[in-house]
Design a protein around this motif. Structure first.
Motif, PDB file in Angstrom:
ATOM      1  N   UNK A 161       0.832  -1.202   0.000  1.00 53.76           N
ATOM      2  CA  UNK A 161       0.000   0.000   0.000  1.00 53.76           C
ATOM      3  C   UNK A 161       0.867   1.252   0.000  1.00 53.76           C
ATOM      4  N   UNK A 162       1.914   1.215   0.830  1.00 52.35           N
ATOM      5  CA  UNK A 162       2.774   2.389   0.929  1.00 52.35           C
ATOM      6  C   UNK A 162       3.513   2.649  -0.379  1.00 52.35           C
ATOM      7  N   UNK A 213       5.186  12.712  10.837  1.00 49.93           N
ATOM      8  CA  UNK A 213       4.598  12.775  12.175  1.00 49.93           C
ATOM      9  C   UNK A 213       3.318  11.953  12.193  1.00 49.93           C
ATOM     10  N   UNK A 214       2.573  12.041  11.103  1.00 51.37           N
ATOM     11  CA  UNK A 214       1.328  11.274  11.000  1.00 51.37           C
ATOM     12  C   UNK A 214       1.627   9.771  10.959  1.00 51.37           C
ATOM     13  N   UNK A 215       2.575   9.374  10.115  1.00 52.94           N
ATOM     14  CA  UNK A 215       2.849   7.946   9.945  1.00 52.94           C
ATOM     15  C   UNK A 215       3.574   7.362  11.161  1.00 52.94           C
ATOM     16  N   UNK A 216       4.341   8.211  11.861  1.00 51.29           N
ATOM     17  CA  UNK A 216       5.002   7.734  13.078  1.00 51.29           C
ATOM     18  C   UNK A 216       3.968   7.340  14.123  1.00 51.29           C
ATOM     19  N   UNK A 217       2.766   7.872  13.973  1.00 49.86           N
ATOM     20  CA  UNK A 217       1.717   7.580  14.941  1.00 49.86           C
ATOM     21  C   UNK A 217       0.931   6.326  14.571  1.00 49.86           C
ATOM     22  N   UNK A 229      -6.963   7.789  -0.088  1.00 42.87           N
ATOM     23  CA  UNK A 229      -5.695   7.043  -0.150  1.00 42.87           C
ATOM     24  C   UNK A 229      -4.966   7.098   1.191  1.00 42.87           C
ATOM     25  N   UNK A 230      -4.962   8.278   1.790  1.00 43.91           N
ATOM     26  CA  UNK A 230      -4.247   8.437   3.056  1.00 43.91           C
ATOM     27  C   UNK A 230      -4.874   7.563   4.135  1.00 43.91           C
ATOM     28  N   UNK A 231      -6.213   7.599   4.198  1.00 47.70           N
ATOM     29  CA  UNK A 231      -6.879   6.791   5.219  1.00 47.70           C
ATOM     30  C   UNK A 231      -6.676   5.300   4.940  1.00 47.70           C
ATOM     31  N   UNK A 232      -6.693   4.940   3.653  1.00 47.97           N
ATOM     32  CA  UNK A 232      -6.444   3.552   3.263  1.00 47.97           C
ATOM     33  C   UNK A 232      -5.045   3.100   3.699  1.00 47.97           C
ATOM     34  N   UNK A 233      -4.073   3.999   3.516  1.00 51.66           N
ATOM     35  CA  UNK A 233      -2.697   3.684   3.906  1.00 51.66           C
ATOM     36  C   UNK A 233      -2.611   3.420   5.409  1.00 51.66           C
ATOM     37  N   UNK A 234      -3.228   4.294   6.197  1.00 50.31           N
ATOM     38  CA  UNK A 234      -3.187   4.101   7.648  1.00 50.31           C
ATOM     39  C   UNK A 234      -3.974   2.850   8.031  1.00 50.31           C
TER      40      UNK A 234
END
Lengths: 265, 308
Positions: free
Chosen positions: A28-29, A109-113, B97-102
């Protein structure tokens, strides 16, 4: 604004924590990172359109000075250099600018969380970089072939090694630049360096055609090393391990410095 | 399950010679909501980031779901949800996409489309992050914090920059999370948010806890020092009202048109105040007897001067 009726069924948010599968996270990333590059107009301009324009222009318009050509035809002389330019554009310039703005917008910062491990974060970015590089090589190589480019096939594996070493060397330098300065400054410096390396770094002008002092420097720049290495491999089927070594040294030094200077927030 | 979701004691954090957190202690029982209040620079965000494992304390102990937030960070991250202050996204990434990634980081995430719809982001699902309004970015960040069905969520000023409708929606959402057993720590500047949602309020100032308890406990009148507040036209002669009242009462105009009578408030006093107003042809509005509200408590404890 929403079709939601305003009440939550009890149990909707009952905790069910757990880490997602590593493969799915990485996929996904990498997909998100690749799409971000391919959707970004300036990135496409830098990584694909400008190299394409130069490839076609230098081949068709007969811009290469005859004394530089040796026994090569214009497309044979141009293609290895344009491939080097493409790698520099995506792995260094594009990477640095993207990293600068990603930091500015607080993505790390978002992904570190989240539960995303650091190695998946870095790994996804590398996979995305490889996807973009593959596309570049296929498109530029395809167009060059259509223009009459006929590389020495025995040199192709060496060229692949060189492109990978180029991604390592330029990528580390891109992270070093993009991870340490403010986004707007990264943008200015990365574009300036792109231009300088294009003209004086051994890409559109062969190192030996530069003024004496500069030509030695250019051979040891990642740009000159990659362009000369690709030329030797694709035109003469020669091994170019000295070029690989130059690129790897830049990569190691760049990465070593970057681990000290990179701020992800 | 009886151990608290979060337990902090004696927490100290210094930045150079400045002490950001100076002995903070608090406890968040499972399935409850704690609101951390304090002026800018009081140490709220530092406290929260230490609990999230993003910063290391200089002293004190922190246990998150019974674990050490720094040493056990890898094990804790899938179990907690975080909405960082100023945390964002890739500038060009689309909302969905961002929410999907998380969501891909979680084993059993909430449905991404449903969550976008709930938070009013369905129409913005294909909008790049940098084109979202501040309130929309906040809602996406909140969605990222809860999409993985965490046991514990940290929300740093979750409703900052949101319009009143979005704020109500978020309050409903947080109440539902709490009802479903999620433990919540939030920081806020909105007293109404704390009063509406919190089981427990902790007020910190200059790195120290200056008060803690339920909103009702914090605003309960201490002994005889009760008060009566009302609004009327500004500039009434409060000296005359003081003369009309028995000995020992004070009357102040706390802000233009806002009056406060301090002393033991009994029916006779209320009658005297309203009668005095009637005599002067003044309509007393929003007459309120009894306890202080949370904002009064907050300002009493932390002072009125502006902070950084």
């Amino acid at each position: 604004m929403t079709t939601f009726d305003g009440s939550f069924r009890p149990g909707t948010f009952t905790p069910a924590p757990g880490r997602g599968s590593t493969w799915r996270m990485l996929r996904t990333h990498a997909k998100v990172e690749t799409l971000l590059t391919l959707r970004h107009g300036e990135q496409i301009l830098l990584t694909l359109l400008i190299p394409l324009a130069l490839l076609i222009g230098m081949t068709v318009l007969d811009l290469v000075p005859a004394d530089q050509l040796d026994d090569a035809d214009p497309v044979g002389w141009t293609t290895p250099r344009i491939l080097a330019l493409a790698v520099m554009s995506s792995a260094f310039t594009g990477q640095a600018i993207a990293l600068g703005f990603d930091r500015k917008y607080g993505v790390f910062k978002r992904l570190a969380a989240t539960a995303l491990p650091l190695w998946v974060l870095i790994g996804g970015r590398i996979v995305a970089g490889l996807c973009v590089a593959t596309l570049q090589v296929l498109i530029l190589g395809g167009v060059a072939a259509a223009l009459g480019f006929r590389p020495v096939l025995a040199g192709v594996p060496m060229a692949v090694v060189l492109v990978l070493a180029g991604i390592v060397g330029f990528g580390a330098l891109g992270v070093l630049l993009g991870g340490s300065l403010r986004a707007e400054i990264v943008l200015a410096v990365a574009n300036l360096l792109w231009f300088v390396l294009l003209l004086a770094g051994g890409i559109v002008l062969a190192p030996e055609s530069l003024p004496p002092g500069l030509s030695t420097v250019a051979e040891f720049l990642p740009s000159g090393a990659l362009a000369e290495g690709l030329r030797a491999a694709l035109m003469h089927g020669a091994a170019a391990w000295d070029s690989v070594a130059v690129l790897v040294v830049w990569g190691v030094v760049g990465a070593g410095l970057a681990t000290r200077t990179t701020k992800l927030t | 399950m009886s151990e608290p979701a979060l337990q902090i004691s004696g927490l100290v954090k210094r930045f150079g010679s400045a002490v950001a957190v100076d002995g903070v202690g608090l406890e968040l029982p499972r399935g409850t909501l704690l609101a951390l209040l304090g002026p800018n620079g009081a140490g709220k965000t530092t406290t929260v980031e230490i609990a999230e494992g993003l910063q290391r304390p200089d002293a004190g102990t922190v246990r998150v779901l019974g674990l050490d937030p720094h040493r056990d960070r890898a094990r804790l991250r899938p179990r907690i949800g975080v909405m960082p202050q100023g945390g964002g996204a890739y500038p060009g990434v689309r909302t969905a996409e961002m929410l999907q990634l998380v969501a891909s980081c979680a084993a059993d995430p909430l449905d991404v489309r449903w969550l976008l719809d709930v938070l009013g982001l369905a129409k913005a699902a294909r909008t790049p992050f940098k084109r979202l309004s501040g309130g929309q970015q906040q809602r996406l960040s909140l969605a990222c914090a809860i999409v993985g069905r965490p046991e514990l969520v940290f929300l740093d000023e979750p409703t900052a920059g949101m319009d009143p409708q979005a704020r109500r929606l978020v309050w409903d959402l947080l109440a539902a999370l709490r009802a479903d057993g999620v433990s919540i720590l939030l920081t806020t500047h909105l007293m109404e948010e704390a009063e509406t949602l919190a089981d427990q309020v902790v007020i910190i100032d200059r790195g120290r806890v200056v008060a803690q308890g339920s909103p009702a406990e914090l605003t309960a009148s201490d002994g005889d020092a009760e008060q009566l507040t009302f609004r009327a036209r500004p500039g009434l002669d409060v000296g005359l009202l003081i003369e009309a009242l028995p000995e020992g009462y004070t009357v102040t105009e706390t802000a233009p048109g806002s009056y406060r009578v301090t002393g033991k408030i009994d029916p006779q006093v209320v009658s005297t105040v309203t009668a005095w107003c009637a005599q002067h042809g003044v309509l007393a509005e929003q007459l309120h007897v009894g306890s202080k509200d949370l904002e009064d408590v907050f300002l009493e404890l932390t002072g009125r001067e502006l902070r950084a």
